[in-house]
Design an enzyme around this catalytic site. Sequence first.
Site, short mmCIF file in Angstrom:
data_model
loop_
_atom_site.label_atom_id
_atom_site.label_comp_id
_atom_site.label_asym_id
_atom_site.label_seq_id
_atom_site.Cartn_x
_atom_site.Cartn_y
_atom_site.Cartn_z
N SER A 168 -35.79 26.42 48.68
CA SER A 168 -35.82 26.83 50.12
C SER A 168 -34.62 27.71 50.31
CB SER A 168 -35.52 25.43 50.57
OG SER A 168 -35.14 25.62 52.13
N TYR A 206 -30.65 17.38 51.27
CA TYR A 206 -31.68 18.35 51.00
C TYR A 206 -31.52 19.52 50.58
CZ TYR A 206 -36.07 21.00 52.00
OH TYR A 206 -37.05 21.82 51.58
N LYS A 210 -32.12 21.69 46.87
CA LYS A 210 -32.83 23.06 46.99
C LYS A 210 -32.01 23.79 45.99
CE LYS A 210 -36.18 21.49 47.75
NZ LYS A 210 -37.27 21.54 46.96
#
Length: 333
Positions: A168, A206, A210
């Site tokens: 991401s 998160y 990534k």
Amino acid sequence: MGTFAGFFYRQLTIKPKPLAADVRLDGKTAIVTGANVGLGLEAAKELAAHGLARLILAVRAVAKGEAAREQILAQTPGVDVQVWEVDHESFASLDAFGRRASGLDRLDIVILNAGVKNVDYVASKTGHEAHVQVNHLGTALLSVHMLAPLDRTAKALGTPGRLTIVSSENHFWAKFKERHAPHMLAELDAYRECFKGLDKMNIERYSTSKLLNVLWTRELSDRAAKLQLDVVINTVNPGFCASSLHRTDPQATTAVNLIAWTSAQGGHCIADAAALHGEVRGAYISEQKVKNPSSFVLSPAGKQTQLKLWKETVDLLAKEAPAVDALQRLNSV
């Protein structure tokens, strides 16, 4: 890349495109994890439509996988769609899936897309924090398992295998303070402050997971090359998309409504990374182009963290996961 202004601009002005009609995957076998819904399902649909002979949907909930299978067959009746169970919160399940994949007569494409995004601390069944377990450890273990069947097929047919790990743009924004700890994975498991205050709003954990995906991909690609494995290993940013990934993040609702791409557009990005860009290895692909990852990833500190992540991950998997011979071989170079 990496600035919020640039992120908003790209989300509003770029529209990812599906694979061109002349991109053919005839006769090939692909595995897609997290393929029962969202971006994984859309990427699977797109690959199937380009001639796959066999498509394996790797899912935690078999019933949902069967429903996804029916969607794909309604669109592309000729493909052999199989549903295989795998639980990223179980090392035994991941190992069993890897051994099953190793028995395939052919494996050309693997997309490791399964992931979670939580705004509160969640412990996985292994005891590791959920982002650490699912997004990093589970993905890392599967990536190692996939190399042997991909390489075997590549050498038999003279076409490189493709292993694509979904990351991401969020990796640009990870603070990753835990990297300074003597044991950073253990610190990620223990440290909960990132689920509070502004860090919670920025979904720090998160974002860090990534970043781990990008670092792992680069190190895995380097080591695979040293062992002369004929596998293209890249990571992809599918963009900010409307999908079930955001179901636990109510703060994302406004952004989803304003600037999110569709799940199909995110699937275009993933399919593009898995089918094209075979000229690069260890690359970060975003907006369907090869781009630089974050400046931290490219820095000496990033390389040092990449090596530290490799060592800690290998040591942890050696203790907690079933033995993977390929992991020891990769660790020897």
